[in-house]
Write a protein that holds these residues in place. Structure first.
Motif, mmCIF file in Angstrom:
data_model
loop_
_atom_site.group_PDB
_atom_site.id
_atom_site.type_symbol
_atom_site.label_atom_id
_atom_site.label_comp_id
_atom_site.label_asym_id
_atom_site.label_seq_id
_atom_site.Cartn_x
_atom_site.Cartn_y
_atom_site.Cartn_z
ATOM 1 N N ILE A 1 57.126 93.214 2.032
ATOM 2 C CA ILE A 1 56.580 92.683 0.777
ATOM 3 C C ILE A 1 55.554 91.572 1.016
ATOM 4 C CG2 ILE A 1 57.167 91.457 -1.357
ATOM 5 C CD1 ILE A 1 59.739 93.124 -1.453
ATOM 6 N N PRO A 2 55.804 90.607 1.930
ATOM 7 C CA PRO A 2 54.752 89.607 2.188
ATOM 8 C C PRO A 2 53.438 90.221 2.669
ATOM 9 C CG PRO A 2 56.855 88.858 3.077
ATOM 10 C CD PRO A 2 57.050 90.290 2.665
ATOM 11 N N ASN B 1 51.673 91.539 -0.322
ATOM 12 C CA ASN B 1 51.057 90.436 -1.061
ATOM 13 C C ASN B 1 49.755 89.991 -0.407
ATOM 14 O OD1 ASN B 1 53.112 90.335 -3.005
ATOM 15 N ND2 ASN B 1 54.342 88.922 -1.780
ATOM 16 N N MET C 1 47.047 92.343 -1.327
ATOM 17 C CA MET C 1 46.601 92.055 -2.693
ATOM 18 C C MET C 1 45.608 90.901 -2.690
ATOM 19 S SD MET C 1 46.913 92.565 -6.037
ATOM 20 C CE MET C 1 46.932 91.731 -7.631
ATOM 21 N N THR C 2 45.936 89.842 -1.962
ATOM 22 C CA THR C 2 45.055 88.673 -1.888
ATOM 23 C C THR C 2 43.709 89.035 -1.275
ATOM 24 O OG1 THR C 2 46.957 87.184 -1.685
ATOM 25 C CG2 THR C 2 44.815 86.340 -0.966
ATOM 26 N N MET D 1 49.870 94.713 -8.775
ATOM 27 C CA MET D 1 51.141 94.817 -8.081
ATOM 28 C C MET D 1 52.187 95.335 -9.059
ATOM 29 S SD MET D 1 52.191 94.198 -4.933
ATOM 30 C CE MET D 1 51.273 92.806 -4.255
ATOM 31 N N LYS E 1 58.150 97.838 -3.707
ATOM 32 C CA LYS E 1 56.991 97.374 -4.456
ATOM 33 C C LYS E 1 55.791 98.223 -4.069
ATOM 34 C CE LYS E 1 57.686 92.625 -5.944
ATOM 35 N NZ LYS E 1 57.059 91.287 -6.025
ATOM 36 N N LEU F 1 51.247 98.407 -4.463
ATOM 37 C CA LEU F 1 49.958 97.857 -4.882
ATOM 38 C C LEU F 1 49.087 99.025 -5.326
ATOM 39 C CD1 LEU F 1 47.836 95.612 -5.138
ATOM 40 C CD2 LEU F 1 47.350 95.904 -2.693
#
Length: 426
Positions: free
Chosen positions: A133-134, A137, A140-141, A153, A170, A172
């Motif tokens: 998950i990190p 993320n 996404m950034t 997300m 999760k 994206l």
């Protein structure tokens, strides 16, 4: 018409010299026929074709494209996922990020205007464990920093509503990702290049070069004359071509060609690495299990064994990453790689695919095709950017090297061509 006459003369000279080979000795080129040219693009992959088209259409250059294979796009350009990438994976302001985002916009516009088969089907990048998950993320950034539109997300249950066969924690969503018929895309670019006077010389190989008083000198041979080469003796050119501009778009052979350019600053030539990627097709299903591209978290050397669909609905999985050890300059220069897909790789694919597609049935994967990625980083090393070198870097006037043009090279092709023409306009 002058635009055609120079190029045609070059090709006639080459054909004549191949029938009547001249003597050759180290350091002496006087006995080899010479011709001048305006611009030479080495390699007729998608990037080479796009560059040639841009040079001819926007700069009015008299362009010759030299390709060692019998036709265009036979290397990495035709052995990939045929995905139009959004620009998510790459560090902010890197060439890959800039060219991918701009290239995607140009490609969609071009495909629409020229009726090139394509579909903007969107992509889901999935995290299947808490540890991923990190990383999701971070993607996404990066995507937001790179200007990728519409990223969102979502939780695993939301993704499952979009794709019932998908299992993840999760995801994206990238709605601007898509697929394209890469052959039709290349054929259209090639047609426009030819309309503007570009000549494509197939089965013709640039085997090296040297820096002369009159500029860069390219050593050229007919490809079939190299078939019996012992790979030890010095290659003998049939023709020396002296262009005002050379763009090295040789893909898998670009670095090997740099090494054969006498007078180049050898300290500027990166070490080459090659990664082989296999694809398998999904069989024994009546309807495709997915409507979007499905990508796992990126792995060492690639972006994971992902789900792609072609424009006929065929589902493909791949590519994996198989580092090629001991690939010599000869293999890369003449594309002598093994492109077979061993059936036993299917077991490894299944274990990776079932992390996000648990319903995959045994025996559903059939060997598809393989591709080779020209990389500038090896196993365990940080990913590298595209490298574009001019005279200020390598020291040879009139030479532009395009190195490490792997994914997202297809998506970036028109943006790379724009960059080259903009650089020449300064």
């Amino acid at each position: 018409m002058m635009k055609y006459s120079v190029s045609a003369k070059i090709l006639r000279t080459l054909a004549s010299s191949c029938r009547n080979p001249r003597s050759f000795s180290t350091g002496q080129y006087d006995s080899i026929p010479k011709e001048k040219a305006d611009a030479v693009v080495i390699g007729a992959g998608v990037v080479g074709i796009a560059v040639a088209r841009a040079l001819a259409m926007r700069h009015g250059r008299d362009v010759v494209v030299i390709e060692s294979a019998p036709t265009f796009g036979t290397g990495t350009s035709s052995r990939n996922s045929e995905v139009i990438h959004a620009g998510i994976y790459y560090p902010r302001n890197s060439l890959k990020a800039l060219f991918c985002v701009r290239g995607r916009q140009l490609m969609y516009k071009y495909c629409k205007e020229h009726e090139i088969p394509h579909r903007q089907i969107g992509k889901l990048i999935v995290a299947t464990s808490p540890s991923e998950i990190p990383k999701l993320n971070l993607l996404m950034t990066r995507g937001v920093e790179n200007g990728v539109e519409g990223l969102r997300m979502m939780e695993g249950h939301e993704a499952a509503r979009m794709e019932p066969e998908l299992q993840c924690m999760k995801a994206l969503l990238s709605p601007v990702s898509g697929i394209v018929d890469s052959h039709s895309f290349m054929l259209s670019l090639l047609g426009e290049a030819e309309t503007h006077g570009t000549i494509f010389s197939y089965s013709t190989t640039v085997i090296g070069g040297h820096r002369g008083d009159d500029g860069i000198n390219l050593h050229i041979s007919e490809s079939k004359s190299l078939q019996n080469w012992d790979k030890k003796s010095r290659l003998k050119p049939d023709l020396i071509l002296t262009p005002r501009l050379v763009v090295n778009c040789a893909g898998l052979g670009a670095l090997a060609l740099c090494k054969r350019m006498q007078g180049i600053n050898e300290g500027t030539i990166p070490r080459p690495y090659f990664a082989r990627g296999c694809y398998f097709t999904l069989s024994n299903v009546k309807t495709p299990p997915f409507q979007h591209l499905i990508y796992p978290i990126p792995e060492d050397g690639g972006i994971g064994i992902h789900v792609t669909l072609d424009l006929n609905g065929q589902v493909k999985f791949g590519p994996n990453v198989e580092w090629i050890n001991g690939a010599d300059d000869v293999s890369s220069f003449f594309n002598l790689f093994d492109y077979s897909v061993p059936r036993d790789r299917a077991n490894r694919f299944c274990s990776e695919i079932r992390r996000y597609y648990p319903s995959l049935k045994d025996g559903s994967l059939e060997p598809g095709y393989a591709g080779i990625r020209p990389k500038l980083c090896g196993p365990g090393q940080s990913p590298t950017d595209f490298v574009i070198q001019g005279e200020e870097i390598h020291g040879i006037p009139g030479l532009i090297n395009l190195l490490g043009i792997e994914s997202p090279g297809l998506t970036s092709s028109m943006a790379i061509a724009d960059h080259i023409t903009a650089t020449l306009s300064k």
